[in-house]
Design a protein around this motif. Structure first.
Motif, mmCIF file in Angstrom:
data_model
loop_
_atom_site.group_PDB
_atom_site.id
_atom_site.type_symbol
_atom_site.label_atom_id
_atom_site.label_comp_id
_atom_site.label_asym_id
_atom_site.label_seq_id
_atom_site.Cartn_x
_atom_site.Cartn_y
_atom_site.Cartn_z
ATOM 1 N N SER A 66 43.637 39.042 22.287
ATOM 2 C CA SER A 66 43.590 39.870 21.087
ATOM 3 C C SER A 66 45.001 40.030 20.552
ATOM 4 O O SER A 66 45.837 40.722 21.144
ATOM 5 C CB SER A 66 42.990 41.250 21.400
ATOM 6 O OG SER A 66 43.032 42.086 20.258
ATOM 7 N N ASN A 69 45.226 36.451 16.380
ATOM 8 C CA ASN A 69 43.895 35.857 16.435
ATOM 9 C C ASN A 69 43.120 36.502 17.571
ATOM 10 O O ASN A 69 43.711 36.980 18.547
ATOM 11 C CB ASN A 69 43.972 34.350 16.680
ATOM 12 C CG ASN A 69 44.847 33.649 15.670
ATOM 13 O OD1 ASN A 69 44.592 33.716 14.482
ATOM 14 N ND2 ASN A 69 45.889 32.984 16.136
ATOM 15 N N VAL A 71 40.593 35.399 20.430
ATOM 16 C CA VAL A 71 40.270 34.087 20.994
ATOM 17 C C VAL A 71 39.552 34.250 22.334
ATOM 18 O O VAL A 71 40.184 34.597 23.338
ATOM 19 C CB VAL A 71 41.540 33.238 21.204
ATOM 20 C CG1 VAL A 71 41.161 31.813 21.597
ATOM 21 C CG2 VAL A 71 42.422 33.235 19.960
ATOM 22 N N CYS A 94 43.221 41.290 13.689
ATOM 23 C CA CYS A 94 43.458 39.844 13.670
ATOM 24 C C CYS A 94 43.166 39.269 12.287
ATOM 25 O O CYS A 94 42.465 39.868 11.475
ATOM 26 C CB CYS A 94 42.578 39.157 14.710
ATOM 27 S SG CYS A 94 40.812 39.396 14.435
ATOM 28 N N SER A 95 43.707 38.062 12.051
ATOM 29 C CA SER A 95 43.421 37.353 10.802
ATOM 30 C C SER A 95 42.290 36.353 10.971
ATOM 31 O O SER A 95 41.787 35.815 9.986
ATOM 32 C CB SER A 95 44.670 36.627 10.311
ATOM 33 O OG SER A 95 45.106 35.674 11.273
ATOM 34 N N SER A 96 41.889 36.098 12.234
ATOM 35 C CA SER A 96 40.788 35.164 12.479
ATOM 36 C C SER A 96 40.220 35.382 13.868
ATOM 37 O O SER A 96 40.875 35.954 14.748
ATOM 38 C CB SER A 96 41.251 33.712 12.327
ATOM 39 O OG SER A 96 42.133 33.359 13.378
ATOM 40 N N ILE A 97 38.992 34.925 14.050
ATOM 41 C CA ILE A 97 38.383 34.765 15.375
ATOM 42 C C ILE A 97 38.219 33.265 15.559
ATOM 43 O O ILE A 97 37.630 32.595 14.717
ATOM 44 C CB ILE A 97 37.014 35.457 15.473
ATOM 45 C CG1 ILE A 97 37.087 36.907 14.999
ATOM 46 C CG2 ILE A 97 36.475 35.401 16.893
ATOM 47 C CD1 ILE A 97 35.720 37.572 14.878
ATOM 48 N N VAL A 98 38.746 32.722 16.647
ATOM 49 C CA VAL A 98 38.722 31.276 16.812
ATOM 50 C C VAL A 98 38.563 30.933 18.281
ATOM 51 O O VAL A 98 39.098 31.613 19.153
ATOM 52 C CB VAL A 98 40.002 30.629 16.232
ATOM 53 C CG1 VAL A 98 41.249 31.192 16.887
ATOM 54 C CG2 VAL A 98 39.981 29.120 16.356
ATOM 55 N N THR A 278 35.694 28.976 13.630
ATOM 56 C CA THR A 278 36.733 29.892 13.157
ATOM 57 C C THR A 278 36.153 30.811 12.093
ATOM 58 O O THR A 278 35.494 30.345 11.143
ATOM 59 C CB THR A 278 37.937 29.130 12.570
ATOM 60 O OG1 THR A 278 38.484 28.273 13.580
ATOM 61 C CG2 THR A 278 39.006 30.090 12.090
ATOM 62 N N MET A 280 37.549 33.383 9.357
ATOM 63 C CA MET A 280 38.818 33.734 8.692
ATOM 64 C C MET A 280 38.649 34.944 7.797
ATOM 65 O O MET A 280 37.656 35.054 7.063
ATOM 66 C CB MET A 280 39.324 32.547 7.889
ATOM 67 C CG MET A 280 39.714 31.349 8.755
ATOM 68 S SD MET A 280 40.500 30.009 7.846
ATOM 69 C CE MET A 280 39.116 29.372 6.923
#
Length: 281
Positions: A66, A69, A71, A94-98, A278, A280
């Motif tokens: 965390s 991103n 992840v 976060c700016s994304s989940i990837v 991803t 975003m």
């Protein structure tokens, strides 16, 4: 809710051995989190985020990084639900989940009502890897970018990022942080380009690195030179250097709809080893 045999908690340096062992199960997929753990030793001041561990019967089974991103790593359906619940309670940072597609999409199903609509969902991104010599000749004109060439690399990197992600990386600081990160990769010998008449026509960087694998990012060919297979020879050059100097395997992930890039990577010798997704914001 977690059962009595399951628990999730932030990991610390005391958990390093178990964490490294878990990351070693799929090192070509979990390169990003592996690089964070390898570089930091789980020291909070160097991790640039938090690493959550999911346990069952006191055994570490899954992870979730965390930071900028979110992840997941080796996340079962139950672990993904647990990480999603914790993310919702913490609020979006976060700016994304990837990460692996099944876990990311399961987490997003639960997080979406709380975090609102995503800017974009990319549900199928093949993860590709190579651990042997490229199947095609390397472009001899592709070389490491020198520190005094960062200002030449920067416009190409911004163009690639904007085209790929849909927003500029310059952000509110005018690109100061992005340029600093790019310069860091250049100093580390992990940025590569083909220069013609003082301009870049192909470039790629190696972002995440572990003792087992490294991850290529930012592959870009100048629009007016696309279709000339510059990315094939260019990626072969990057792979040759990476296998010789950086890690025993080279990985990347690519959008499934980018058929040209996937074909180029296959020609170099990359094969598919997993699927990412991803989300975003």
């Amino acid at each position: 809710m977690l059962g009595t045999s399951a628990a999730v908690r932030p990991l610390s340096q005391a958990d390093l051995d178990d964490t490294v062992a878990l990351l070693g199960r799929d090192p070509c997929v979990d390169v990003f989190v592996g690089s964070r753990v390898h570089a930091s030793g789980l020291a909070p001041s160097r991790l640039a985020g938090e690493l959550w561990g999911y346990y069952e019967e006191n055994r570490l089974l899954s992870l979730c990084y965390s930071g900028a991103n979110l992840v997941p790593v080796a996340a079962s359906a139950r672990a993904a639900r647990t990480f999603a619940d914790l993310a919702v309670r913490r609020g979006r940072r976060c700016s994304s989940i990837v990460g692996p597609a099944d876990a990311v999409l399961s987490m997003w199903d639960l997080i979406r009502p709380e975090w609102g609509p995503a800017r974009e969902v990319r549900s199928c991104q093949p993860v590709m890897a190579i651990d042997a010599a490229p199947a095609v000749p390397a472009d001899p004109l592709v070389r490491a970018v020198r520190p005094d060439e960062v200002d030449v690399l920067l416009p190409a990197a911004v163009a690639m990022f904007t085209e790929e992600v849909g927003v500029s990386p310059t952000g509110t600081d005018g690109g100061v942080y992005y340029k600093a990160r790019l310069a860091e990769l250049v100093r580390a010998g992990r940025a590569f380009a083909r220069f013609e008449d003082g301009e870049i026509v192909f470039k790629a960087e190696i972002g995440a690195v572990t003792p087992h694998a490294c991850q290529v990012q930012g592959v870009w060919v100048r629009p007016d030179r696309r279709g000339e297979r510059l990315s094939v020879g260019g990626m072969a050059a990057v792979v040759e250097h990476a296998l010789r100097e950086i890690a025993p395997a080279v990985t990347l992930y690519v959008n499934d709809f980018n058929t040209a890039a996937r074909g180029a990577y296959r020609r170099v010798g990359f094969t598919e080893v997993g699927r990412f997704a991803t989300i975003m914001f």
